[in-house]
Enzyme design. Sequence first.
Site, PDB file in Angstrom:
ATOM      1  CG  PHE A 252      14.123  -8.619 -11.020  1.00 42.26           C
ATOM      2  CD1 PHE A 252      15.038  -8.681 -12.066  1.00 42.26           C
ATOM      3  CD2 PHE A 252      14.128  -7.487 -10.216  1.00 42.26           C
ATOM      4  CE1 PHE A 252      15.936  -7.647 -12.303  1.00 42.26           C
ATOM      5  CE2 PHE A 252      15.021  -6.443 -10.432  1.00 42.26           C
ATOM      6  CZ  PHE A 252      15.922  -6.523 -11.476  1.00 42.26           C
ATOM      7  CB  SER A 283      13.196  -6.085 -19.344  1.00 39.55           C
ATOM      8  OG  SER A 283      14.478  -5.479 -19.398  1.00 39.55           O
ATOM      9  CG  ASP A 284      13.945  -4.285 -12.892  1.00 43.64           C
ATOM     10  OD1 ASP A 284      14.832  -3.425 -13.121  1.00 43.64           O
ATOM     11  OD2 ASP A 284      13.435  -4.422 -11.771  1.00 43.64           O
ATOM     12  CE1 TYR A 285      21.408  -1.724 -14.479  1.00 38.51           C
ATOM     13  CE2 TYR A 285      22.159  -3.992 -14.522  1.00 38.51           C
ATOM     14  CZ  TYR A 285      22.430  -2.642 -14.585  1.00 38.51           C
ATOM     15  OH  TYR A 285      23.723  -2.205 -14.756  1.00 38.51           O
ATOM     16  CB  THR A 286      20.144  -8.095 -16.658  1.00 37.88           C
ATOM     17  OG1 THR A 286      20.124  -8.140 -15.223  1.00 37.88           O
ATOM     18  CG2 THR A 286      21.259  -7.183 -17.120  1.00 37.88           C
TER      19      THR A 286
END
Length: 757
Positions: A252, A283-286
């Site tokens: 992030f 990617s990470d969450y969003t």
Amino acid sequence: MKRIPFILLALTMFVCLSAKAQAQSSIPQVEALLEKMTIEEKIGQLNLLTPGGGVATGSVVSENVEAKIKAGNVGGLFGVAGPDKVRMAQKIAVEQTRLGIPLLIGSDVIHGYKTTFPLPLGLAATWDMELINRTAQVAAKEATADGINWNFSPMVDISRDPRWGRISEGAGEDPFLGSAIARAMVTGYQQDDLTRPNTMIATVKHFALYGAAEGGRDYNSVDMGRVKMFNDYLPPYKAAIDAGVASVMSSFNDIDGVPATGNKWLLTDLLRDKWGFKGFVVSDYTSLNEMIAHGLGNLQAVSAQALNAGLDMDMVGEGFLTTLKKSLDEGKVTEDEITQACRRILEAKYKLGLFEDPYRYNDETRPEKDILSKDNRALAREAARKSFVLLKNENNTLPLKKDAKIALVGPLADSQNNMLGTWSPTGDTKYAVPILEGFKNVAAGAKITYAKGANISNDKAFAEKINVFGPRIEIDERTPETMLKEALEAAKKADVVVAVAGEATEMTGEASSMTSISIPESQKMLIRALAKTGKPVVLVLMSGRPLTIEEEMGLPVSILQVWHPGVEAGNAIADVVFGNYNPSGKITASWPRNVGQIPVYHSMKNTGRPELKKEWEKFKSSYLDVDNSPLIPFGFGLSYTTFEYSDIKVDHSEITQDQPVNISVTVKNTGNYDGEEVVQLYLHDVVRSITPPKRTLKGFQKVMINKGERKTITLTLTPDDLKFYNGNLDFIAEPGVFEVYVGGNSDAQLKTQFTLK
Ligand code: NOJ
């Protein structure tokens, strides 16, 4: 018009052709499939959604998932589990889309699937790579039995900041140990063949430097020079890649002002071009969409930036899905970039054998056999008891007699909801053994009186934040005074008091950063009062992070650190408390004296004005109010027995650049119990072109030594162990003297040296 020399033309053509050849997959089926795909279908493969069965770690949740799969807009799912449910999803992808491409099925299997092992910081404290590897194998066996083929683990972020809640999810402060654990986990999950039905794709995360978030605040910026990055923070990711990890998750945070998810230097120049990573990056969450909030532009702009940077798959945010076609039409991304990302996803599916049999993880008979089996639970118990760290054994109170009269008190003493630890969404608290039950199982002859004694916290607003995934802090209807009275009465009648205190599970983990990391005041009061009773007191301490326990270390109590031990918590704790197992864990992140001292870690540098003397001296690099040393040093942990180190020897006093060097030491068990010891080797490069750490871990071995026995342990330093990244980021060893310290923790004093020619 100028004529281009033939040789230049030929060279250009060769470069273009080989670049194209390089981009082609070595898997002919993947290339054949790519030939058939429309641009929309390719973009669809880059989209990862969650139908909502897992933990939503952000404010966005996926909608209309089924319709999107049918439309060919989904490459993978997570948060769906169970062979039947996964089969349903897979069937839609395979039978109801034009090309029938199967789905990746992801999950966060962080420390076990249903058989929850100790949280990763606890597992690291075992220093037992073979054991950690076995826990990963069992996690893979259980998860694949439930339809999962892709795991979002291992998390290898180095962290030297216990304020950061996610320190619990990694191996702690040290890159050497962190790299060994990264290898053990990747090879445990993937083994050597991803087509086997009990292996799954591993994901090394969070790439990169997520554990160095400023102020320990989750998702915060990271600012770090390249030398520190390469020497201290990047090695575990690199180790996972060298071990063959098939996917990488971007973090992030930003690095040098560019969020990792859109950072070309990170995802392409370093990861692919320098390290040779061949798998795919998710990617990470969003985290892709979050580049908007980072301040890098709108969804279309950040999605194009992420694809250009080397991101292959977009978790939940649908930035790729909704904008890449437009960016292609406007020339902001190329078709080659989209094809390349898609190629990597398809290759992963191929490696899993999904094209051959999309339902290979959907055998309905497996969960019953493979999940929470007796053997798996036995491993969870073994891992848990090996993860416990004996911090203090006042008057050798531990181990307790199995027929003792015990007051078992504290808010975590009978709290099934708090045993599994953070990031165990696939586990189920109902399978966890609370401590009261474990005591009864292991010491049936003991007379146990239980009293809660205190709330984990008396703060209702705080409790609400912790209880987002279910009740973790349950504030009693009785007053704190009434609870304390009950505990003290139980203590009065007992031979010994065992107090179980510390953190509720969600007090550490994602988005659980804290500026105060002491035991909550409600429980401190209980511990103080118990210590005053004059009875022997054992504090069983639970936490997902190093805590500041200077006060408790000063009280006449024994302290056993048990992290959050997982599904076999109670049994494993009882095994150690009653002496069925002699504790052997050692902490892998230094415990600070107070929050103001953070960061404190064993490989700190001397500075130009080192604090050398015992007494405080003006104009030295020190604090006015506390020592520089941590309260508990990295690598520390006691045993019921004692070990004596002697006879340190080096096999060569001078070595060449390509020569390994062996250091041997004699370790004698001088106490009354058989026991395991983690023998640790620390290296100090005395003079070099960039400032060296005072010492840094470069070897370890866990050995069993019976009482009275003496063993000679040999640890080998390879030529690479002497190397470091210099100011030009060259990985080199410089001639000169190296001091070597060997002992049972990072304060080891037994010393030898050798010279590198
Ligand atoms: C966010 C976390 O940072 C990451 O570790 C996890 O894998 C994803 N959410 C998916 O749950």
